[in-house]
Motif scaffolding. Structure first.
Motif, PDB file in Angstrom:
ATOM      1  N   ASN A   1      15.000  -0.373   1.419  1.00 31.41           N
ATOM      2  CA  ASN A   1      15.588  -2.215   1.041  1.00 31.41           C
ATOM      3  C   ASN A   1      16.692  -2.677   0.751  1.00 31.41           C
TER       4      ASN A   1
ATOM      5  N   GLU B   1       7.096   0.026  -1.102  1.00 34.11           N
ATOM      6  CA  GLU B   1       5.869  -0.059  -0.631  1.00 34.11           C
ATOM      7  C   GLU B   1       5.681  -1.118  -0.070  1.00 34.11           C
ATOM      8  N   GLU B   2       6.260  -2.195  -0.864  1.00 32.34           N
ATOM      9  CA  GLU B   2       6.299  -3.517   0.135  1.00 32.34           C
ATOM     10  C   GLU B   2       6.958  -3.776   0.843  1.00 32.34           C
ATOM     11  N   GLU B   3       8.178  -3.242   0.645  1.00 32.71           N
ATOM     12  CA  GLU B   3       9.063  -3.359   2.435  1.00 32.71           C
ATOM     13  C   GLU B   3       8.386  -2.743   3.287  1.00 32.71           C
TER      14      GLU B   3
ATOM     15  N   ASN C   1      14.236   4.297  -1.878  1.00 30.65           N
ATOM     16  CA  ASN C   1      12.799   4.693  -2.623  1.00 30.65           C
ATOM     17  C   ASN C   1      11.466   5.693  -1.725  1.00 30.65           C
TER      18      ASN C   1
ATOM     19  N   THR D   1      14.922  -0.012  -6.022  1.00 29.73           N
ATOM     20  CA  THR D   1      14.464   1.702  -5.831  1.00 29.73           C
ATOM     21  C   THR D   1      12.495   1.010  -6.591  1.00 29.73           C
ATOM     22  N   GLU D   2      12.532   0.337  -6.246  1.00 30.89           N
ATOM     23  CA  GLU D   2      11.109  -0.397  -6.885  1.00 30.89           C
ATOM     24  C   GLU D   2      10.135  -0.805  -5.968  1.00 30.89           C
ATOM     25  N   ASP D   3      10.452  -0.888  -4.818  1.00 31.96           N
ATOM     26  CA  ASP D   3       9.939  -2.057  -3.993  1.00 31.96           C
ATOM     27  C   ASP D   3      10.072  -1.049  -2.688  1.00 31.96           C
TER      28      ASP D   3
ATOM     29  N   GLY E   1      17.169  -5.017  -2.443  1.00 29.18           N
ATOM     30  CA  GLY E   1      16.591  -4.628  -3.162  1.00 29.18           C
ATOM     31  C   GLY E   1      17.166  -3.790  -4.122  1.00 29.18           C
TER      32      GLY E   1
END
Length: 453
Positions: free
Chosen positions: A41, A50-52, A26, A46-48, A44
């Motif tokens: 990630n 920014e957290e990764e 992502n 495709t939604e994370d 994980g």
């Protein structure tokens, strides 16, 4: 068998972000100044992104500074053009990493002893896969200094020598030998920096000769992608084909490294077949490059033969727990003088002061010693050019032979046999005093106060 993956990735930085090669990734849209940067990630979806991106080994201020320095190199080959901080290094040089392929050399011994031509390829290709376990390590090895060497003994009856034979472009050569096989490689890595990842293309030639019957095996590995260099947790993937060909008979093994998909699907998996010269499947090979490999006889349609069973051919050895650099027990031995021969060459990687300081945890000294060695290397180059001299490798000859690879042509180097003569002379001499090799000064230099070997 899985469909073939493309060996080359075209397009620029933005194209690479949205390519199917890393479709599980992502892009960052919520971090000011880093919009469009790819973060992946492997566990994980495709939604994370920014957290990764907030994870990894970099402090935020170091990450931001490094990104500002590196973004101008997007799309470039950064193999030897960028000075990197030792915080991302491991205490090994690239020449030592080349020697790490010898950990499971017993598989080549078995290939030499085997009379079945297809099982030979099962053993030999499993040996080639075994190095990928160490490729999980995301620490960078030190670039060798021109003229640097690495010697390895006391493992499987092997004598191993590697040498850095060119600085620009960086080219390394190695030769290993025991009673069962000889191993020869010329390696010239090429890279493409993509912002938060780098594609590594193994421009090289690897030949293994099995001594009993004189069988010559040629190896072409897949490219490798290092993800999340700056933002996120760094990890490695090598999707694509590995091909090992018996140049004597035309038999070959084709193995497909599955790309990592969403939530880790397919990660580490390898599948393929041993084919005869008529390209008919003979043996199915399957497994995970970070665990074990298995084989099973198959029919011409690639289906397992009735009554046959899947058998294990290789499994990763036990590894130390909680090692800072994720070294295997064998990797730990690469810096030990117990694996060094008598009268170690002063140009050996073990003696590098920057490598040794990092091994002892002194990052400040490691960084300053690395800078000192790099400046000395630049001074050597200026001196050489002023004198009209050319660097001449000691243990390998640069030939006029050009070997094509999927990622570009390679100038082939050949082992000249002088190291075998030198080592035989040293090992047979009774007059050599045993010195404290750990106190020997690292000396790969062509000019200056050189120590005679």
């Amino acid at each position: 068998m899985a469909p073939k993956d493309e060996k080359k990735q075209g397009g620029g930085f933005l194209a690479s972000v949205f390519s199917s090669f890393s479709s599980l990734g992502n892009v960052l849209n919520g971090l000011m100044g880093y919009e469009g940067l790819e973060v992946v990630n492997p566990e994980g979806g495709t939604e994370d992104a920014e957290e990764e991106a907030q994870k990894g080994r970099w402090r935020q201020e170091d990450r931001d500074s490094y990104w500002k320095m590196m973004q101008k190199y997007i799309g470039s080959d950064v193999t030897s053009m960028v000075t990197l901080p030792v915080i991302i290094f491991e205490p090994l040089s690239m020449l030592q990493r080349m020697a790490e392929l010898m950990e499971y050399s017993y598989l080549l011994d078995q290939a030499d002893e085997c009379e079945d031509p297809y099982m030979r390829l099962v053993y030999a290709s499993s040996w080639a896969i075994s190095i990928y376990y160490s490729c999980q390590r995301t620490w960078k090895p030190f670039n060798p200094i021109l003229g640097e060497t690495y010697e390895l003994t006391n493992h499987g009856g092997i004598t191993f020598i590697s040498e850095q034979i060119s600085h620009h472009p960086p080219i390394s050569a190695a030769h290993a030998e025991n009673e069962h096989f000889t191993y020869d490689i010329t390696s010239k890595l090429r890279t493409k920096f993509l912002g938060n990842s780098v594609d590594i293309y193994p421009v090289g030639r690897t030949h293994v000769t099995l001594k009993r019957d004189g069988v010559v095996l040629d190896l072409v590995p897949p490219a490798t992608k290092v993800n999340n260099l700056i933002f996120g947790r760094t990890w490695v993937d090598s999707p694509g084909e590995m091909i090992m060909t018996n140049l004597t008979s035309g038999d070959k093994v084709v193995l497909y490294f599955q790309p990592c998909g969403w939530f880790g699907a397919g990660r580490y998996e390898v599948d393929g077949y041993v084919y005869n010269a008529a390209e008919e499947p003979q043996i199915l090979i399957t497994g995970k490059w970070n665990e074990s490999m298995n084989y099973q006889p198959c029919d011409k349609d690639g289906e397992p033969l009735p009554g046959s069973e899947l058998k294990e051919v290789w499994r990763v050895a036990d590894v130390p727990k909680n090692d800072k650099f994720q070294f295997t027990y064998f990797a730990c031995k690469l810096n030990s003088f117990e694996t060094a021969p008598r009268k170690l060459l002063a140009s050996d990687s073990r003696l590098r002061p920057d490598r040794y300081a990092l091994e002892k945890g002194d990052l400040s000294k490691s960084g300053s010693e690395k800078s000192r060695l790099e400046e000395r290397q630049r001074a050597e180059k200026r001196n050489r050019e002023d004198k009209g001299h050319h660097f001449t490798p000691r243990w390998f000859d640069i030939t006029s032979e050009i070997s094509p690879t999927p990622w570009g042509d390679l100038e082939v180097c050949r082992y000249n046999g002088k190291y075998s003569e030198y080592r035989a002379s040293v090992d047979s001499s009774d007059s050599i005093e045993e010195a404290d090799v750990s106190s020997t000064e690292f000396n790969p230099w062509q000019y200056g106060n050189l120590v005679s070997q």
